[in-house]
Design a protein around this motif. Structure first.
Motif, short mmCIF file in Angstrom:
data_model
loop_
_atom_site.label_atom_id
_atom_site.label_comp_id
_atom_site.label_asym_id
_atom_site.label_seq_id
_atom_site.Cartn_x
_atom_site.Cartn_y
_atom_site.Cartn_z
N THR A 391 -43.73 78.38 49.28
CA THR A 391 -43.73 77.02 48.74
C THR A 391 -43.47 77.03 47.23
OG1 THR A 391 -45.28 76.47 50.47
CG2 THR A 391 -45.03 74.87 48.69
N HIS A 392 -42.54 76.21 46.81
CA HIS A 392 -42.14 76.17 45.39
C HIS A 392 -41.54 74.79 45.08
CE1 HIS A 392 -38.42 77.04 47.52
NE2 HIS A 392 -37.78 76.50 46.49
N PHE A 393 -41.34 74.57 43.79
CA PHE A 393 -40.59 73.39 43.34
C PHE A 393 -39.24 73.85 42.85
CE2 PHE A 393 -45.09 72.59 42.13
CZ PHE A 393 -45.34 71.56 43.01
N ASP A 394 -38.25 73.00 42.99
CA ASP A 394 -36.95 73.36 42.42
C ASP A 394 -36.84 72.91 40.97
OD1 ASP A 394 -36.24 74.56 44.73
OD2 ASP A 394 -34.81 73.02 45.39
N PHE A 395 -37.64 71.88 40.58
CA PHE A 395 -37.57 71.45 39.18
C PHE A 395 -38.33 72.43 38.29
CE2 PHE A 395 -41.16 69.10 41.08
CZ PHE A 395 -42.20 69.49 40.26
N ALA A 457 -42.69 69.77 46.81
CA ALA A 457 -42.99 71.19 47.10
C ALA A 457 -42.43 71.51 48.48
CB ALA A 457 -44.49 71.42 47.07
N HIS A 458 -41.71 72.61 48.59
CA HIS A 458 -41.09 72.92 49.87
C HIS A 458 -40.98 74.42 50.05
CE1 HIS A 458 -37.91 72.88 46.85
NE2 HIS A 458 -37.25 73.74 47.61
N SER A 459 -40.73 74.81 51.29
CA SER A 459 -40.50 76.23 51.55
C SER A 459 -39.61 76.38 52.77
CB SER A 459 -41.82 76.98 51.75
OG SER A 459 -42.54 76.43 52.80
FE LIG Z 1 -36.07 75.22 46.77
#
Ligand SMILES: [Fe+2]
Ligand SMILES: O=C(O)CCC(=O)C(=O)O
Length: 490
Positions: A391-395, A457-459
């Motif tokens: 799980t992470h943010f792209d921004f 937040a996505h993974s």
């Molecule tokens: Fe991403």
């Protein structure tokens, strides 16, 4: 000339790159086959000689001249012949070959990573150990299974991670298989995994879990069977010490299952289908060739496009990427790049400016109505064994921004179907999307003020079966000055 540096192959980090291993395994089998052939020829020749000479070689004084002549001849010329033959090493090229492929062999780290992939698949999708060992994944039978030695290896790795309850499950499955396969005990011993090793690990696991008297009785039986194994004796003394001092059993690791496990396993949509519509408004082009668009979430804005990349284009993109796949890295706090155990994928940037790339860029522009002149190039990713992206943010966080322009939106193009696993998941939204070859997912990372939206937040969930290919486009904010106000009307 300097030493050539051997780069790690990172086999477990990309399913595509495992193709190479299949080739090396064939090479190894060829070497072994040729080696046995060369050995066999000699064995045959020597055995025949021994057989024909044996009856003449009685240990008795040769009393007739013919016998005398024969023995002198034999020890003169036959001796030279055999000496020459034993000095020859017809397998030398084979030895050279087996040495030459050494740098390409998987390392201990590769095994650990492959194991970790399996472990992650088991945890994420709650797969029962016995089923997994039999090649049953999510109730689907696959034409593979693990054997006793592989189960023991997995159990050992789990012990290293102090996951004793899981380790016990794998060990017991391995033990059952071993016992069902008793006739092959010699073979197991030759490969360095005698049955006594299973009992040793059994004792260690039960010692850690605090069921020490059970461990003790099993160990005593094992020692009766294999009195020569000192490691069993040592395990017994360790056990006795721990019983005497009343050592606390290891704490069970609690890993609660939640929305992540649920939405990785089956598709999650927070609300009933919002809309499925043809987007003809984002750009002039789309009035002529509308995109099939499914609205997944209004806030944060998220849409799924169907059938936007053709199979032919996908083949071309994957071919462009294949040669250049390297293990993906992430930026650390101090700004350097590092391998990340929570990002088990290889990737490459498509930097060339071909017709194909221009066409895809136009597509990304049509999908988003954003100006992508300032965007990062396309990045193509191929995931590994149980490959996932934690799980992470792209921004970028404020502290990471510096002179960068922030990533206003992300587009993920699915370049393959994934038969099992591999969803893209947004845990905070309770939303997941399973890859479908040719579709693309688009979302905005920033809120209307331009700040990072934590709900994005996505993974990528671990891939269970298949070679998962995606292409991402991170779109920056800077160029969007004149387009941004229109977003709300999209
Ligand atoms: Fe991403
Ligand atoms: O592979 C995916 O589904 C997501 C990839 C991703 O999140 C990224 O590259 O930033």
């Amino acid at each position: 000339h300097g030493k050539t540096k051997i780069l790690r192959n990172n086999y477990a980090i990309s399913i595509h790159d495992m193709v190479k291993l299949i080739d090396y395994e064939h090479q190894l089998l060829d070497i072994l086959q040729n080696f046995t052939n060369a050995l066999q020829q000699r064995v045959d020749a020597i055995e025949y000689y021994l057989y024909t000479t044996d009856y003449e070689a009685e240990k008795k004084l040769p009393d007739d001249p013919i016998k005398s002549f024969r023995i002198i001849r034999r020890l003169h010329s036959d001796y030279l012949n055999w000496k020459w033959l034993m000095e020859q090493q017809p397998w030398e090229p084979l030895v050279k070959h087996i040495i030459a492929i050494a740098p390409h062999m998987p390392t201990l780290k590769d095994i650990e990573e492959a194991f970790n992939g399996l472990r992650l698949i088991q945890w994420t999708y709650s797969l029962p150990t016995a089923q997994m060992a039999e090649g049953v994944l999510q109730n689907i039978h696959h034409n593979t299974s693990l054997d006793a030695m592989q189960c023991l290896t997995i159990a050992r790795h789990l012990v290293k991670l102090k996951e004793f309850i899981r380790a016990k499950e794998w060990l017991m499955v391995g033990l059952q298989m071993h016992e069902a396969d008793e006739d092959n005990e010699v073979f197991y011993s030759q490969l360095g995994m005698p049955l006594s090793d299973f009992y040793e690990l059994f004792a260690e696991i039960h010692d850690e879990l605090g069921t020490r008297y059970l461990a003790m009785s099993e160990l005593r039986l094992a020692i009766k069977n294999w009195p020569e194994r000192v490691s069993l004796q040592r395990a017994l003394s360790r056990l006795k010490v721990n019983i005497r001092i009343g050592k606390e059993p290891a704490k069970a690791k609690e890993k609660s299952e939640g929305v992540y496990n649920k939405c990785c396993s089956t598709e999650c949509r927070p609300s009933a289908k919002l809309h499925c519509l043809y987007n003809t408004t984002a750009s002039y082009f789309l009035r002529l060739a509308p995109l099939k668009m499914e609205l997944l979430s209004l806030d944060p804005y998220m849409v799924l496009f169907h059938d936007v990349v053709s199979d032919k284009d996908i083949t071309s993109i994957r071919n462009l990427a294949k040669g250049g796949l390297v293990r993906a890295v992430t930026v650390t706090k101090d700004g350097s790049y590092e391998e990340d155990p929570a990002r088990t994928t290889k990737g490459t940037w498509l930097v060339e400016n071909s017709k194909l790339i221009q066409r895809l860029s136009q597509l990304a522009q049509d999908m988003t109505n954003l100006d992508i002149r300032d965007a990062d190039p396309f990045q193509v990713l191929n995931y590994g064994i149980g490959g996932y992206y934690g799980t992470h943010f792209d921004f970028l966080a404020d502290t990471e921004m510096g002179n960068f322009s922030n990533r206003i939106a992300t587009a993920v193009f699915y370049l393959s179907d994934v038969p099992q696993g591999g969803a893209t998941i947004f845990p905070k939204l309770g939303l997941s999307v399973f890859p479908k070859k040719g579709s693309a997912l688009l979302w905005y990372n920033l809120d209307h003020k331009g700040d990072g939206d934590n709900r994005t937040a996505h993974s990528a969930c671990p891939t269970i079966v298949g070679s998962r290919w995606v292409m991402t486009k991170w779109i920056n904010e800077r160029e969007q000055l004149f387009r941004r106000p229109c977003l709300t009307t999209l």
